[in-house]
Design a protein around this motif. Structure first.
Motif, mmCIF file in Angstrom:
data_model
loop_
_atom_site.group_PDB
_atom_site.id
_atom_site.type_symbol
_atom_site.label_atom_id
_atom_site.label_comp_id
_atom_site.label_asym_id
_atom_site.label_seq_id
_atom_site.Cartn_x
_atom_site.Cartn_y
_atom_site.Cartn_z
ATOM 1 N N ASP A 147 1.103 -0.996 -0.094
ATOM 2 C CA ASP A 147 0.008 -0.028 -0.058
ATOM 3 C C ASP A 147 1.070 1.249 -0.043
ATOM 4 O O ASP A 147 2.012 1.067 -0.599
ATOM 5 C CB ASP A 147 -0.825 0.003 1.155
ATOM 6 N N ARG A 187 1.125 -6.485 -12.132
ATOM 7 C CA ARG A 187 0.600 -6.050 -10.948
ATOM 8 C C ARG A 187 0.698 -4.465 -10.702
ATOM 9 O O ARG A 187 -0.035 -3.719 -10.192
ATOM 10 C CB ARG A 187 1.423 -6.710 -9.745
ATOM 11 N N THR A 191 -3.892 -1.676 -10.797
ATOM 12 C CA THR A 191 -4.775 -0.928 -10.272
ATOM 13 C C THR A 191 -5.331 0.294 -11.167
ATOM 14 O O THR A 191 -6.577 0.454 -11.266
ATOM 15 C CB THR A 191 -4.255 -0.331 -8.898
ATOM 16 N N GLY A 221 2.222 8.515 -7.626
ATOM 17 C CA GLY A 221 2.921 7.126 -7.164
ATOM 18 C C GLY A 221 2.492 5.955 -8.231
ATOM 19 O O GLY A 221 1.877 6.351 -9.382
ATOM 20 N N SER A 222 2.719 5.059 -7.645
ATOM 21 C CA SER A 222 2.238 3.756 -8.414
ATOM 22 C C SER A 222 0.739 3.682 -9.188
ATOM 23 O O SER A 222 1.136 3.574 -10.583
ATOM 24 C CB SER A 222 2.519 2.475 -7.651
ATOM 25 N N VAL A 223 0.165 4.128 -8.631
ATOM 26 C CA VAL A 223 -1.623 4.375 -9.289
ATOM 27 C C VAL A 223 -1.563 5.458 -10.053
ATOM 28 O O VAL A 223 -2.167 5.250 -11.402
ATOM 29 C CB VAL A 223 -2.695 4.137 -8.377
ATOM 30 N N SER A 244 3.545 14.496 -3.601
ATOM 31 C CA SER A 244 3.298 15.256 -2.025
ATOM 32 C C SER A 244 3.899 16.869 -2.264
ATOM 33 O O SER A 244 3.768 17.563 -1.083
ATOM 34 C CB SER A 244 3.998 14.628 -1.043
ATOM 35 N N ASN A 280 -1.469 21.126 -4.925
ATOM 36 C CA ASN A 280 -2.276 20.186 -4.824
ATOM 37 C C ASN A 280 -3.760 20.601 -4.428
ATOM 38 O O ASN A 280 -4.722 19.956 -5.299
ATOM 39 C CB ASN A 280 -1.980 19.048 -3.760
ATOM 40 N N ALA A 295 -3.923 10.089 -4.295
ATOM 41 C CA ALA A 295 -2.896 10.032 -3.195
ATOM 42 C C ALA A 295 -3.350 9.497 -2.192
ATOM 43 O O ALA A 295 -3.347 8.225 -1.861
ATOM 44 C CB ALA A 295 -2.530 11.576 -3.239
ATOM 45 N N ASN A 318 -7.888 5.339 -1.909
ATOM 46 C CA ASN A 318 -8.920 4.904 -0.893
ATOM 47 C C ASN A 318 -9.497 5.761 -0.034
ATOM 48 O O ASN A 318 -8.602 6.805 0.282
ATOM 49 C CB ASN A 318 -8.228 3.887 0.118
HETATM 50 P P1 NAD Z 1 2.371 5.456 -3.903
HETATM 51 O O1 NAD Z 1 2.937 5.650 -2.469
HETATM 52 O O2 NAD Z 1 2.922 4.720 -4.817
HETATM 53 O O3 NAD Z 1 2.256 6.719 -4.387
HETATM 54 C C1 NAD Z 1 1.460 7.958 -3.500
HETATM 55 C C2 NAD Z 1 1.480 9.245 -4.463
HETATM 56 O O4 NAD Z 1 0.867 10.258 -3.675
HETATM 57 C C3 NAD Z 1 2.915 9.546 -4.418
HETATM 58 O O5 NAD Z 1 3.186 10.252 -5.645
HETATM 59 C C4 NAD Z 1 3.024 10.741 -3.221
HETATM 60 O O6 NAD Z 1 4.002 11.718 -3.547
HETATM 61 C C5 NAD Z 1 1.396 11.379 -3.400
HETATM 62 N N1 NAD Z 1 1.243 11.988 -2.157
HETATM 63 C C6 NAD Z 1 1.416 11.720 -0.977
HETATM 64 N N2 NAD Z 1 0.637 12.703 -0.156
HETATM 65 C C7 NAD Z 1 0.065 13.495 -1.056
HETATM 66 C C8 NAD Z 1 -0.481 14.701 -0.829
HETATM 67 N N3 NAD Z 1 -0.909 15.305 0.141
HETATM 68 N N4 NAD Z 1 -1.092 15.428 -2.151
HETATM 69 C C9 NAD Z 1 -0.760 14.930 -3.204
HETATM 70 N N5 NAD Z 1 0.016 13.879 -3.423
HETATM 71 C C10 NAD Z 1 0.670 13.131 -2.469
HETATM 72 O O7 NAD Z 1 0.942 4.897 -3.474
HETATM 73 P P2 NAD Z 1 0.007 4.007 -4.272
HETATM 74 O O8 NAD Z 1 0.123 2.617 -4.339
HETATM 75 O O9 NAD Z 1 0.001 4.772 -5.794
HETATM 76 O O10 NAD Z 1 -1.406 4.364 -3.627
HETATM 77 C C11 NAD Z 1 -1.972 5.665 -3.818
HETATM 78 C C12 NAD Z 1 -3.608 5.616 -3.232
HETATM 79 O O11 NAD Z 1 -4.336 4.288 -4.087
HETATM 80 C C13 NAD Z 1 -3.645 5.228 -1.935
HETATM 81 O O12 NAD Z 1 -4.881 5.498 -1.217
HETATM 82 C C14 NAD Z 1 -3.772 3.583 -1.824
HETATM 83 O O13 NAD Z 1 -4.285 2.906 -0.760
HETATM 84 C C15 NAD Z 1 -4.715 3.282 -3.102
HETATM 85 N N6 NAD Z 1 -4.724 2.217 -3.910
HETATM 86 C C16 NAD Z 1 -3.576 1.600 -4.353
HETATM 87 C C17 NAD Z 1 -3.368 0.436 -4.806
HETATM 88 C C18 NAD Z 1 -2.162 -0.122 -5.488
HETATM 89 O O14 NAD Z 1 -2.030 -1.180 -5.884
HETATM 90 N N7 NAD Z 1 -0.861 0.295 -5.234
HETATM 91 C C19 NAD Z 1 -4.461 -0.510 -4.865
HETATM 92 C C20 NAD Z 1 -5.825 0.118 -4.416
HETATM 93 C C21 NAD Z 1 -5.707 1.256 -3.890
#
Ligand code: NAD
Length: 418
Positions: A147, A187, A191, A221-223, A244, A280, A295, A318
């Motif tokens: 996550d 993977r 998402t 980030g990843s998603v 962020s 943001n 995010a 989420n």
């Molecule tokens: P990640 O850590 O890869 O990326 C998070 C991104 O959000 C980063 O670019 C970070 O810089 C940015 N960020 C953090 N705080 C921020 C803010 N205040 N304002 C703007 N950007 C901000 O995480 P992820 O895996 O991409 O997950 C992102 C969201 O998607 C989360 O809510 C996670 O629960 C949800 N999610 C992820 C997956 C998955 O497969 N990775 C699956 C379902 C849900």
């Protein structure tokens, strides 16, 4: 007046209560679903690189396993709380039920700042955390996944620690692993792919053409980055992305791949050439057709929901929308694709990884992508049909579907000892 951000668990319980009313659920079933089945709080002493010991707090919350083993990510973040993790574990339960995969919901978290920790410190923290939750996890009990601020390396350490205790290799103990350890090749983008399948369905219903659709993505980030990349490839105009540290905007569109290369070198999307830097908050208020919050939780609140000028919000993250903001968006007829549907591609691909590990099979990429598309689009269609039939918004419809399936499973299993 600034909005006090709601307690995430209160918000999750409000959603459950709404779905329960629509479903006419018995109060005893609702009470069962309101509380997690189990929650473990752990203290994690970790030797830091300077030789000192720091004690981190963590938890694993298992919400409900009536439909199958618990499943859920592990989050490393300085603001992790037990209530937040409990709320996320509930969302996981509904999400697995919405896409109808045989899992229950769980979530784990450690209160730490991974950005300030070395790789060795993170490895020691992860192995200690795994040891502390060892009795709760396992391929038929509870299967962790990445996550926020955890990744495939984190999963490799968890798999190794779990396997060391078992005495043999157990790749099916976690998902989101590196491919070399039995991870699922798609993977990383699954998402985001699920988010995009939902957006594609929504634009069809709203009669919006991809080439006319401007997209803003919060979180790179990843998603977020994968969603921006795939949408760009499909002809959507990605006009803004952020991380962020802040965001960038260009009305003619930006190339997410080039921004990603820049972020890899510089650590942020900021500093990318020939764009306007925005905050943001500004990104969330840009006039465009599609907003993808990818995010953290509670980004769209009562304070800014009136200023969101889009036709579709696709909740890749989420819980990015507070319940109060939800109402406002709904009144303003903004089509919201709720998190438990929009980002369900992630857990669906985790399920594919787990099944392949358990059966020792490897599915061809095309077959896996086709299965993913079928599952997510079927869920979208079911949710959309409920929203039309009951004249409710998409979030309520998704909750009716997810909570309804879990409640039915709980009822069918019965209570023992009775
Ligand atoms: P990640 O850590 O890869 O990326 C998070 C991104 O959000 C980063 O670019 C970070 O810089 C940015 N960020 C953090 N705080 C921020 C803010 N205040 N304002 C703007 N950007 C901000 O995480 P992820 O895996 O991409 O997950 C992102 C969201 O998607 C989360 O809510 C996670 O629960 C949800 N999610 C992820 C997956 C998955 O497969 N990775 C699956 C379902 C849900």
């Amino acid at each position: 007046m600034a909005e006090v951000k709601p307690n995430p668990l209160d918000a999750a319980r409000q959603q459950l209560s709404l779905a329960s009313k629509h479903l006419g659920l018995d109060s005893s079933i609702r009470e069962v679903l309101e509380k997690p089945k189990r929650a473990l709080i752990v203290s994690l002493p970790v030797k830091m690189d300077d030789g000192k010991v720091r004690v981190f707090s963590g938890c694993r919350v298992q919400h409900n396993d009536a439909r199958g083993p618990f499943k859920g990510g592990i989050r490393y973040h300085p603001c992790v709380t037990l209530d937040e993790i409990t709320a996320l574990s509930m969302l996981m339960t509904w999400k697995c039920a919405v896409v109808n995969i045989p899992y229950g919901g769980a979530k784990g978290g450690v209160c730490c700042n991974p950005k300030e920790m070395s790789k060795n410190e993170l490895e020691r923290l992860t192995r200690r955390y795994t040891t502390m939750i060892l009795d709760l996890i396992g391929p038929y009990r509870d299967v962790p996944a990445p996550d926020v601020y955890t990744d495939e390396q984190t999963m490799a350490w968890i798999m190794d620690t779990y396997s060391q205790f078992k005495g043999y290799s157990v790749p099916e103990s976690v998902t989101g692993k590196p491919i070399i350890l039995g991870g699922f090749e798609q993977r990383e983008s699954a998402t985001a792919l699920g988010v995009v399948f939902c957006i594609q369905e929504a634009v069809k219903h709203l009669k919006i053409k991809a080439k006319d659709a401007r997209v803003a993505v919060q979180g790179f980030g990843s998603v977020g980055w994968n969603a921006a990349r795939i949408l760009h490839e499909l002809g959507y105009k990605v006009i803004a992305v952020s991380d962020s540290q802040g965001g960038i905007y260009e009305k003619e569109g930006i190339d997410p791949v080039k921004v990603f290369e820049h972020k890899k070198k510089k650590g942020s999307v900021l500093g990318y050439k020939n764009v306007r830097e925005i905050s943001n908050e500004e990104l969330l208020e840009l006039p465009c057709e599609i907003l993808v919050p990818a995010a953290l939780e509670h980004q769209i609140t009562r304070a800014n929901a009136e200023k969101v000028k889009v036709r579709i919000v696709a909740e890749a993250a989420n819980a990015p929308t507070t319940p109060e903001a939800d109402k406002i968006l709904n009144e303003r007829k903004i089509f919201l694709i709720p998190d438990i549907l929009a980002n369900s591609g992630g857990v669906t691909s985790s399920y594919f990884e787990w099944v392949q590990n358990l059966t020792r099979e490897r599915w061809p990429e095309r077959e896996a992508n086709k299965k993913l598309k079928n599952i997510v689009i079927k869920a979208f269609d079911e949710v959309y049909a409920i929203s039309k039939k009951r004249e409710v918004d998409m979030r309520t419809a998704a909750l009716i579907l997810g909570v309804g399936r879990v409640a039915e499973a709980v009822k069918t299993l019965g209570l023992w000892p009775s």
